[in-house]
Write an enzyme that holds these catalytic residues in place. Structure first.
Site, PDB file in Angstrom:
ATOM      1  N   HIS A 127       0.824  -1.199   0.000  1.00 43.46           N
ATOM      2  CA  HIS A 127       0.000   0.000   0.000  1.00 43.46           C
ATOM      3  C   HIS A 127       0.862   1.254   0.000  1.00 43.46           C
ATOM      4  O   HIS A 127       1.918   1.308   0.631  1.00 43.46           O
ATOM      5  CB  HIS A 127      -0.909   0.013   1.235  1.00 43.46           C
TER       6      HIS A 127
ATOM      7  N   TYR B  20       0.271   1.657  13.766  1.00 40.90           N
ATOM      8  CA  TYR B  20       1.126   2.561  13.009  1.00 40.90           C
ATOM      9  C   TYR B  20       0.558   3.973  12.976  1.00 40.90           C
ATOM     10  O   TYR B  20      -0.639   4.187  12.877  1.00 40.90           O
ATOM     11  CB  TYR B  20       1.416   2.037  11.603  1.00 40.90           C
TER      12      TYR B  20
END
Length: 205
Positions: free
Chosen positions: A62, A132
């Protein structure tokens, strides 16, 4: 907090000190002054994500186009994963190359990825939880995917069991197709973006 640059420009391994005692442990997951000293600008956190995955899952690859771009600071808080960073910046001297990094709940390392790099991860344990920090919020229009099983990339994913992909990742283009479609960032624009962050202290303007 040692922060070491990896083989791809813009990718760094963060090695926080862990303090265990009879109660458990303590560590600094992120330290802004240490980060800024090495990277050259602050990390602006616009969104914090958490994902839990079972063995066999592959999440990725991604990325987020510029603008707005998205830097990511990831750590595995439960279990262990292999996180694979791929350089898809057109014109980069390491275009198409990758670096695998193991993140786990023992060493507690973190991985920082500057804007323009893509990554994906897969559990090495039965289950794994990843947290994250993101420098920008989710932008569907700017997000793009590269197929994690692109044979030309030949990424070192765990071989057992058979990979579990989302429908979106199954439909993702190969790196070569993404390049032909013109959806990849350029190395020059990524460097210019990072230089602007350094001049403005980390705040995109």
């Amino acid at each position: 907090m040692p922060i070491d640059m990896l083989a791809l420009d813009g990718a760094y391994l963060v090695r926080p000190q862990v303090f265990p005692d009879d109660r458990g442990l303590f560590l600094e997951v992120f330290n802004q002054p240490d980060f800024q000293e090495v990277i050259g600008h602050e990390l602006t956190v616009a969104q914090v994500n958490c994902s839990s995955s079972r063995r066999g899952t592959i999440r990725g690859l991604h990325g987020v186009s510029l603008p707005p771009g998205q830097a990511r600071y990831a750590t595995c808080v439960r279990g262990s994963i292999v996180d694979i960073v791929v350089d898809v910046r057109l014109g980069s001297p390491t275009f198409g190359e990758h670096v695998p990094v193991v993140l786990d709940d023992q060493e507690r390392h973190a991985l920082y990825l500057a804007e323009g790099l893509v990554h994906g991860f897969a559990p090495l344990s039965d289950e794994a939880t990843v947290v994250y920090l993101c420098s920008s919020t989710f932008s569907p229009a700017a997000s793009f995917q590269i197929h994690p099983l692109d044979p030309e990339l030949s990424l070192p994913w765990p071989r057992d069991p058979a990979p579990i992909l989302s429908e979106k990742d199954k439909m993702a283009p190969t790196l070569r197709t993404a390049m032909d479609r013109g959806i990849l960032p350029t190395y020059a624009e990524c460097l210019a973006h990072i230089e602007k962050l350094r001049q403005t202290g980390g705040l995109p303007r």
